[in-house]
Design an enzyme around this catalytic site. Structure first.
Site, PDB file in Angstrom:
ATOM      1  N   LYS A 278       6.156   2.846 -13.862  1.00 57.87           N
ATOM      2  CA  LYS A 278       5.610   4.307 -13.722  1.00 57.87           C
ATOM      3  C   LYS A 278       6.157   5.147 -14.597  1.00 57.87           C
ATOM      4  O   LYS A 278       7.233   4.991 -15.257  1.00 57.87           O
ATOM      5  CB  LYS A 278       5.861   4.678 -11.991  1.00 57.87           C
ATOM      6  CG  LYS A 278       4.869   6.435 -11.576  1.00 57.87           C
ATOM      7  CD  LYS A 278       5.789   6.232 -10.136  1.00 57.87           C
ATOM      8  CE  LYS A 278       5.075   7.461  -9.421  1.00 57.87           C
ATOM      9  NZ  LYS A 278       5.224   8.209  -7.952  1.00 57.87           N
ATOM     10  N   GLU A 364       2.834  11.074   7.907  1.00 59.79           N
ATOM     11  CA  GLU A 364       2.573  12.382   8.869  1.00 59.79           C
ATOM     12  C   GLU A 364       3.172  12.021  10.314  1.00 59.79           C
ATOM     13  O   GLU A 364       3.741  13.025  10.991  1.00 59.79           O
ATOM     14  CB  GLU A 364       2.031  12.937   8.037  1.00 59.79           C
ATOM     15  CG  GLU A 364       2.156  13.767   6.699  1.00 59.79           C
ATOM     16  CD  GLU A 364       1.755  12.478   5.779  1.00 59.79           C
ATOM     17  OE1 GLU A 364       1.012  11.542   6.086  1.00 59.79           O
ATOM     18  OE2 GLU A 364       2.139  12.894   4.253  1.00 59.79           O
ATOM     19  N   ARG A 392      -3.061  15.711   9.261  1.00 57.48           N
ATOM     20  CA  ARG A 392      -2.511  13.974   9.288  1.00 57.48           C
ATOM     21  C   ARG A 392      -2.122  13.584  11.428  1.00 57.48           C
ATOM     22  O   ARG A 392      -2.129  12.813  11.401  1.00 57.48           O
ATOM     23  CB  ARG A 392      -1.846  13.118   8.657  1.00 57.48           C
ATOM     24  CG  ARG A 392      -2.953  12.728   6.988  1.00 57.48           C
ATOM     25  CD  ARG A 392      -3.335  11.356   7.505  1.00 57.48           C
ATOM     26  NE  ARG A 392      -4.015  10.996   6.298  1.00 57.48           N
ATOM     27  CZ  ARG A 392      -3.992  10.077   5.739  1.00 57.48           C
ATOM     28  NH1 ARG A 392      -2.389   9.714   5.658  1.00 57.48           N
ATOM     29  NH2 ARG A 392      -4.716   9.554   4.826  1.00 57.48           N
TER      30      ARG A 392
HETATM   31  C1  LIG Z   1      -1.115  11.864   3.451  1.00 57.41           C
HETATM   32  C2  LIG Z   1      -0.112  12.100   1.931  1.00 57.41           C
HETATM   33  N1  LIG Z   1       1.060  12.198   2.153  1.00 57.41           N
HETATM   34  C3  LIG Z   1       1.439  12.606   1.169  1.00 57.41           C
HETATM   35  C4  LIG Z   1       0.450  12.804  -0.105  1.00 57.41           C
HETATM   36  C5  LIG Z   1       1.496  12.779  -1.472  1.00 57.41           C
HETATM   37  N2  LIG Z   1       1.597  12.169  -2.333  1.00 57.41           N
HETATM   38  C6  LIG Z   1       0.872  12.152  -3.173  1.00 57.41           C
HETATM   39  S1  LIG Z   1       0.826  11.241  -4.289  1.00 57.41           S
HETATM   40  C7  LIG Z   1       2.676   9.927  -3.118  1.00 57.41           C
HETATM   41  C8  LIG Z   1       3.223   9.232  -3.271  1.00 57.41           C
HETATM   42  C9  LIG Z   1       2.400   7.679  -3.292  1.00 57.41           C
HETATM   43  O1  LIG Z   1       3.176   5.998  -4.289  1.00 57.41           O
HETATM   44  P1  LIG Z   1       2.238   5.320  -4.561  1.00 57.41           P
HETATM   45  O2  LIG Z   1       0.790   4.638  -3.484  1.00 57.41           O
HETATM   46  O3  LIG Z   1       3.575   4.299  -4.403  1.00 57.41           O
HETATM   47  O4  LIG Z   1       1.464   6.023  -5.770  1.00 57.41           O
HETATM   48  P2  LIG Z   1       2.446   5.539  -7.470  1.00 57.41           P
HETATM   49  O5  LIG Z   1       2.159   6.602  -7.206  1.00 57.41           O
HETATM   50  O6  LIG Z   1       3.356   5.069  -7.352  1.00 57.41           O
HETATM   51  O7  LIG Z   1       1.572   4.906  -8.280  1.00 57.41           O
HETATM   52  C10 LIG Z   1       2.615  11.054  -2.305  1.00 57.41           C
HETATM   53  C11 LIG Z   1       3.596  10.788  -0.964  1.00 57.41           C
HETATM   54  C12 LIG Z   1      -0.463  11.855  -0.063  1.00 57.41           C
HETATM   55  N3  LIG Z   1      -1.281  12.847  -1.396  1.00 57.41           N
HETATM   56  N4  LIG Z   1      -1.607  12.256   1.278  1.00 57.41           N
HETATM   57 MG   LIG Z   2       3.960   3.029  -6.086  1.00 60.52          MG
END
Ligand SMILES: Cc1ncc(C[n+]2csc(CCOP(=O)(O)OP(=O)(O)O)c2C)c(N)n1
Ligand SMILES: [Mg+2]
Ligand SMILES: CC(=O)[C@@H](O)[C@H](O)COP(=O)(O)O
Length: 632
Positions: A278, A364, A392
């Site tokens: 990342k 959630e 959610r």
């Molecule tokens: C339902 C929901 N909860 C929380 C979020 C906030 N959120 C956005 S990206 C993320 C983390 C995503 O991690 P990953 O899927 O591993 O993708 P990366 O950013 O590591 O590429 C979160 C918690 C969201 N977008 N949707």
């Molecule tokens: Mg990730």
């Protein structure tokens, strides 16, 4: 940025040119996000992956579904969204920060909330099978997306729904914060277990290289299935019936393309496990993945945020610090986040009272149910979940918390606009979706000092309490040393008025006072202002008393008008047979696009101070011209 007009240009490039293109893409993403802000870390991590996807597949015929879609910048750049459009990223008139079907035919499915990609992709693949076409469907899911229940619901359904689906697991070990939970630990083991993968991978490639290609591959897979437990433990994904391939270095173009081609040609659903870094390409982002997950404008050399320090504290920090103070005094108080400790301010609690802090992952629904369970045993849980993400957990709010009248406090940050993130992130519906739930208390503070009072008040409630507040800074008021418990359902009269009275909620109170001053000065009218404090229960006693004395009540809320706070006022007056006119100021009944900032978006939707002034005076003139009916 090279002249990449679309995916065909990517395919036409010689492989030797790809590293340079990758660098140019990274440079463009860093340059644009350093000025606009944005999800720089996630996007820098998927540059090679997206190049590989566009080398092997052909959108828009083939379809990609990105989970959350916050990591879609590379895909946008490779599908013709470059130049000024991309440089306007997340700004008014510029590219959205997420994928969006209306923005491009190459965006097959929009997102913004996590956990949706696998389900949507499975639906698209199944539709393909039903229609007898043969395009490829690819779901690109982050490792944290697998902490989402809905992803697992889809995983359970894959093998019964389709024969062909490619799932890319983009594993960088990070959610926004470090990824959490058993799945995260499992993926870590899987991606660091070269033996399993080497043997498995080499054997599979050996069988597939034999004459008879795919037939031999099927022989291998059959043999593997029959002997798997003898030779090696199958991965979690194989237990769900998918083939598992990987882990693969997500920055090795050759390795990626070979494995993506293999996955593309698979005649069974397959998961390709890709390990990425990342923030790759930006030292500051690699050093601080959480800060650069969704960064504000920054100096790319130092990583320092460009935004000035100082000013009023953010609501999230006021909340986090107050909760930590309360939790230190009362061990029954705990804080729960769905993978967003920093954004909600719960990092303060994690540092101050680690034993009273829970990050349940992007889950959630579980967070709300977990809180309900805690509350049955005398714990006072506080769920810190953005307004939009709390959507959610709606069934859990009704079915598990409210129906059992459990004392759970919900702190809904980002209530109102998340201007740059746009419609998937604006928190504009929570009053409507909560007001209809029996027994809940829904409140919004006019400033950060009242936020602390409301948190204190909610923690004394016998039932569910919901506190909504906006993204960003408070009003810069002094926060009392000791909070006061507010009288539930009681509003605060800030100024009396004899012509019209404005009932405002949250940050609209400041706007209401400015509007009252302006109307008094320009129109010579006497305008009252009330800090409503509670959307439920409304202070009906005060409202009816005032409505009996003035011909016009104006409501102001940072929320849709449909079913919102203004609707509650209308209902109360109607139920009392009062004919007082009501002008409801709030967001109209449509989705609000992303934009440069809150003021720009408010102006674009008829909510500038001038527009509101005109609306109120137009209503006033209309009702003032109506002859007062003699009492019947
Ligand atoms: C339902 C929901 N909860 C929380 C979020 C906030 N959120 C956005 S990206 C993320 C983390 C995503 O991690 P990953 O899927 O591993 O993708 P990366 O950013 O590591 O590429 C979160 C918690 C969201 N977008 N949707
Ligand atoms: Mg990730
Ligand atoms: C993609 C996503 O959902 C989060 O990264 C979100 O954009 C964070 O929003 P804030 O910047 O308001 O915390």
């Amino acid at each position: 940025m090279p002249t990449i007009k679309g995916p065909d240009d990517v395919k036409a490039l010689p492989a030797a040119a790809l590293p340079l293109l990758a660098q140019e893409i990274r440079d463009e993403i860093i340059e644009v996000t350093s000025v606009n802000g944005g999800h720089v870390g996630p996007n820098l991590g998927v540059v090679e992956l997206c190049l590989g996807l566009h080398r092997v597949f052909s959108t828009p015929t083939d379809q990609f579904v990105f989970d959350v879609a916050h990591q879609g910048y590379v895909h946008k750049l490779l599908t013709g969204r470059t130049g000024e459009f991309f440089r306007g990223l997340r700004k008014t008139g510029g590219a959205s920060g997420f994928l969006n079907r209306e923005e491009s035919e190459h965006d097959s499915f929009g997102a913004g909330h996590a956990g949706t990609a696998l389900s949507a992709a499975l639906g698209m693949a199944t539709a393909r099978d039903l229609r007898g076409t043969d395009e490829h469907v690819v779901a690109v899911c982050g490792d944290a997306a697998f902490t989402c229940g809905v992803t697992l619901e889809a995983l359970n359904n894959v093998v019964e729904s389709t024969k062909r689906l490619v799932v890319i697991l983009n594993d960088n070990e990070w959610s926004i914060a470090k990824n959490v939970g058993a799945i995260s630990h499992y993926l870590n083991r899987l991606s660091t277990n070269p033996t399993y993968n080497k043997i498995h991978h080499d054997l599979e490639r050996f069988f597939t290289s034999l004459p008879g290609g795919n037939d031999m591959h099927r022989v291998y897979m059959k043999w593997k299935r029959e002997t798997k437990d003898f030779f090696m433990e199958s991965s979690l994904f194989e237990k769900f019936g998918l083939r598992y391939l990987g882990p693969v270095d997500g920055h090795d173009m050759d390795e990626l393309v070979k494995n993506l081609e293999f996955a593309r040609d698979s005649d069974t659903p397959i998961l390709l496990h890709v390990v990425t870094k990342k923030g790759k390409g930006l030292a500051a982002a690699i050093r601080s993945p959480e800060k650069f997950h969704g960064a504000s404008p920054y100096d790319p050399k130092t990583g320092e945020s460009r935004g000035g320090k100082g000013g009023a504290p953010n609501y999230q920090d006021v909340f986090g610090q107050a909760l930590t103070r309360f939790a230190k005094a009362d061990k029954k108080i705990v804080g729960i986040t769905g993978a967003m400790p920093a954004g909600t301010g719960l990092t303060h609690l994690a540092e101050g009272c680690p034993g009273q802090f829970f990050d349940v992952g992007i889950a959630e629904e579980h967070a709300v149910l977990f809180a309900a369970g805690l509350a049955t045993k005398g714990i006072r849980p506080v769920c810190a979940i953005y307004s939009t993400f709390l959507q959610r957990g709606y069934d859990q709010i009704i079915h598990d918390v409210a129906l059992q009248n459990l004392p759970v406090t919900f702190c809904m940050d980002r209530a109102g606009l998340s201007a740059n993130d746009g419609p998937t992130h604006h928190g504009l519906f929570d009053i409507s979706y909560l007001r209809c739930v029996p027994g809940v208390t829904v409140m919004q503070p006019k400033d950060e000092d009242e936020l602390v009072d409301m948190l204190h008040t909610s923690l004394q409630l016998d039932g569910p309490g919901f506190i909504r507040y906006p993204r960003g800074a408070g009003e810069g008021v002094t926060i009392k040393d000791e909070p006061v418990a507010l009288q539930v359902g009681k509003a605060e009269v800030l100024r009396d008025g004899t012509n019209l009275i404005i009932w405002a909620l949250g940050p609209m109170v400041v706007e209401a006072q400015k509007l009252a001053d302006r109307i008094a000065a320009e129109e010579g009218l006497s305008v009252g202002v009330v800090n409503a404090r509670f959307a439920k229960p409304l202070d009906a006693e005060l409202l009816l008393e005032q409505a009996g004395k003035v011909p016009l009540i104006v409501t102001m809320e940072d929320h849709v008008v449909t079913g919102g706070f203004g609707s509650a006022v209308l209902e109360t007056l109607q139920d009392a047979d009062l004919r007082t006119s009501v002008e409801r100021i709030g967001w109209p009944d449509n989705f609000v696009e992303h934009g440069s900032d809150v003021a720009t978006l408010r102006a674009a939707h008829g909510l500038s101070p001038d527009a509101i002034h005109q609306r109120v005076m137009s209503r006033w003139r209309r009702i003032a011209s109506i002859p007062v009916e003699a009492d019947a």
